[in-house]
Design a protein around this motif. Structure first.
Motif, PDB file in Angstrom:
ATOM      1  N   UNK A  60       0.971  -1.219  -0.023  1.00 43.94           N
ATOM      2  CA  UNK A  60      -0.014   0.072   0.091  1.00 43.94           C
ATOM      3  C   UNK A  60       0.866   1.290  -0.082  1.00 43.94           C
ATOM      4  N   UNK A  61       2.072   1.529   0.745  1.00 43.64           N
ATOM      5  CA  UNK A  61       2.872   2.554   0.654  1.00 43.64           C
ATOM      6  C   UNK A  61       3.283   2.897  -0.844  1.00 43.64           C
ATOM      7  N   UNK A  62       3.664   1.822  -1.418  1.00 42.01           N
ATOM      8  CA  UNK A  62       4.058   2.321  -2.908  1.00 42.01           C
ATOM      9  C   UNK A  62       2.791   2.550  -3.849  1.00 42.01           C
ATOM     10  N   UNK A  63       1.741   1.685  -3.707  1.00 46.05           N
ATOM     11  CA  UNK A  63       0.651   2.211  -4.561  1.00 46.05           C
ATOM     12  C   UNK A  63       0.175   3.695  -4.270  1.00 46.05           C
ATOM     13  N   UNK A  64       0.140   4.124  -2.852  1.00 42.86           N
ATOM     14  CA  UNK A  64      -0.096   5.601  -2.533  1.00 42.86           C
ATOM     15  C   UNK A  64       0.656   6.315  -3.120  1.00 42.86           C
ATOM     16  N   UNK A  65       1.983   6.210  -3.050  1.00 35.47           N
ATOM     17  CA  UNK A  65       2.987   7.205  -3.696  1.00 35.47           C
ATOM     18  C   UNK A  65       2.860   7.213  -5.191  1.00 35.47           C
ATOM     19  N   UNK A  66       2.602   6.174  -5.973  1.00 36.56           N
ATOM     20  CA  UNK A  66       2.503   6.300  -7.256  1.00 36.56           C
ATOM     21  C   UNK A  66       0.986   6.720  -7.811  1.00 36.56           C
ATOM     22  N   UNK A  67      -0.078   6.596  -6.880  1.00 34.95           N
ATOM     23  CA  UNK A  67      -1.538   7.065  -7.165  1.00 34.95           C
ATOM     24  C   UNK A  67      -1.474   8.678  -6.897  1.00 34.95           C
ATOM     25  N   UNK A  68      -0.670   9.055  -6.004  1.00 31.14           N
ATOM     26  CA  UNK A  68      -0.512  10.409  -5.574  1.00 31.14           C
ATOM     27  C   UNK A  68       0.294  11.400  -6.828  1.00 31.14           C
ATOM     28  N   UNK A  69       1.165  10.385  -7.625  1.00 32.31           N
ATOM     29  CA  UNK A  69       2.060  11.289  -8.533  1.00 32.31           C
ATOM     30  C   UNK A  69       1.207  10.872 -10.133  1.00 32.31           C
ATOM     31  N   UNK A  70      -0.163  10.636  -9.703  1.00 26.53           N
ATOM     32  CA  UNK A  70      -1.153  10.627 -11.191  1.00 26.53           C
ATOM     33  C   UNK A  70      -0.964   9.174 -11.863  1.00 26.53           C
ATOM     34  N   UNK A  71      -0.150   8.254 -11.086  1.00 21.24           N
ATOM     35  CA  UNK A  71      -0.411   6.892 -11.954  1.00 21.24           C
ATOM     36  C   UNK A  71      -1.685   6.183 -11.627  1.00 21.24           C
ATOM     37  N   UNK A  72      -1.834   5.400 -12.957  1.00 17.95           N
ATOM     38  CA  UNK A  72      -3.247   4.646 -12.748  1.00 17.95           C
ATOM     39  C   UNK A  72      -2.799   3.239 -12.979  1.00 17.95           C
ATOM     40  N   UNK A  73      -3.957   2.421 -12.328  1.00 20.73           N
ATOM     41  CA  UNK A  73      -4.131   1.138 -12.616  1.00 20.73           C
ATOM     42  C   UNK A  73      -4.215   0.747 -13.972  1.00 20.73           C
ATOM     43  N   UNK A  74      -3.185   0.000 -14.701  1.00 20.24           N
ATOM     44  CA  UNK A  74      -3.425  -0.239 -16.047  1.00 20.24           C
ATOM     45  C   UNK A  74      -3.528  -1.635 -15.942  1.00 20.24           C
ATOM     46  N   UNK A  75      -3.096  -2.539 -15.060  1.00 23.39           N
ATOM     47  CA  UNK A  75      -3.278  -3.903 -14.959  1.00 23.39           C
ATOM     48  C   UNK A  75      -3.279  -4.550 -13.608  1.00 23.39           C
ATOM     49  N   UNK A  76      -3.973  -5.724 -13.692  1.00 20.29           N
ATOM     50  CA  UNK A  76      -4.086  -6.412 -12.435  1.00 20.29           C
ATOM     51  C   UNK A  76      -3.729  -7.991 -12.562  1.00 20.29           C
ATOM     52  N   UNK A  77      -2.896  -8.657 -12.114  1.00 21.35           N
ATOM     53  CA  UNK A  77      -2.647 -10.137 -12.361  1.00 21.35           C
ATOM     54  C   UNK A  77      -3.106 -10.789 -10.789  1.00 21.35           C
ATOM     55  N   UNK A  78      -4.162 -11.048 -10.764  1.00 18.97           N
ATOM     56  CA  UNK A  78      -4.627 -11.399  -9.386  1.00 18.97           C
ATOM     57  C   UNK A  78      -3.861 -12.844  -8.990  1.00 18.97           C
ATOM     58  N   UNK A  79      -3.088 -13.038  -7.926  1.00 19.88           N
ATOM     59  CA  UNK A  79      -2.613 -14.407  -7.367  1.00 19.88           C
ATOM     60  C   UNK A  79      -1.702 -15.020  -8.347  1.00 19.88           C
ATOM     61  N   UNK A  80      -0.885 -14.148  -8.974  1.00 25.26           N
ATOM     62  CA  UNK A  80       0.174 -14.588  -9.632  1.00 25.26           C
ATOM     63  C   UNK A  80       1.478 -14.981  -9.060  1.00 25.26           C
ATOM     64  N   UNK A  81       1.670 -14.276  -7.881  1.00 26.81           N
ATOM     65  CA  UNK A  81       3.066 -14.555  -6.865  1.00 26.81           C
ATOM     66  C   UNK A  81       2.517 -15.334  -5.646  1.00 26.81           C
ATOM     67  N   UNK A  82       3.348 -16.004  -5.188  1.00 30.78           N
ATOM     68  CA  UNK A  82       2.980 -16.666  -3.967  1.00 30.78           C
ATOM     69  C   UNK A  82       4.396 -16.484  -2.759  1.00 30.78           C
TER      70      UNK A  82
END
Length: 164
Positions: free
Chosen positions: A126-148
């Protein structure tokens, strides 16, 4: 005061140290064991000051992290798109370094013809998502549960920003 310069091979041990310090949190990297300086040499040499920089960050003249732009997907048609990586030592977080450096590298990228920047972030970081969102980055993709990580499925979120 925050400053930055092109990283040199002499900086690689510090860069690897900062990277390795994030592994245990399971929030920042998909590596699950420390990497070696030797294993990061090819990665280091894939950067260049012209359009794929690797910058050492200093806060009050003390090395505190690094930021880089890397080629996206390795095909010529994507040469104007890059992936950003930003790692700040835990002792220096919360000082505005991340926001300052993302803005600085965006300005650099725009001047050298880069048109889009991507950030790959775990969904629970969440800290990184908050940082980039604050700087006008948008979610362009979501890969659910691709990492373990430690038997816990994790999402990968791709955040993006067009510079033009």
């Amino acid at each position: 005061m925050i400053t930055y310069s092109n990283a040199t091979l002499d900086d690689l041990p510090f860069i690897v140290e900062v990277y390795n310090s994030t592994i245990a949190s399971r929030m920042v990297t998909a590596d699950t064991a420390p990497v070696t300086i030797q294993s990061k040499l090819d990665w280091f040499y894939q950067h260049n000051p012209q359009n794929r920089p690797l910058w050492l960050i200093k806060y009050q003249n003390q090395a505190c992290g690094w930021v880089s732009l890397s080629s996206f997907y390795g095909r010529p048609a994507y040469h104007k798109t890059v992936e950003i990586s930003l790692y700040v030592h835990q002792d220096f977080r919360g000082k505005g370094i991340g926001q300052f450096m993302v803005t600085a590298i965006e300005q650099f990228a725009g001047k050298v013809g880069i048109e889009a920047i991507l950030s790959y972030v775990f969904g629970h970081n969440l800290p990184s998502i908050k940082l980039f969102t604050k700087l006008q980055y948008q979610q362009w993709g979501l890969f659910p549960a691709v990492a373990e990580l430690d038997s816990v499925p994790r999402d990968l979120v791709i955040l993006g920003k067009h510079l033009n």
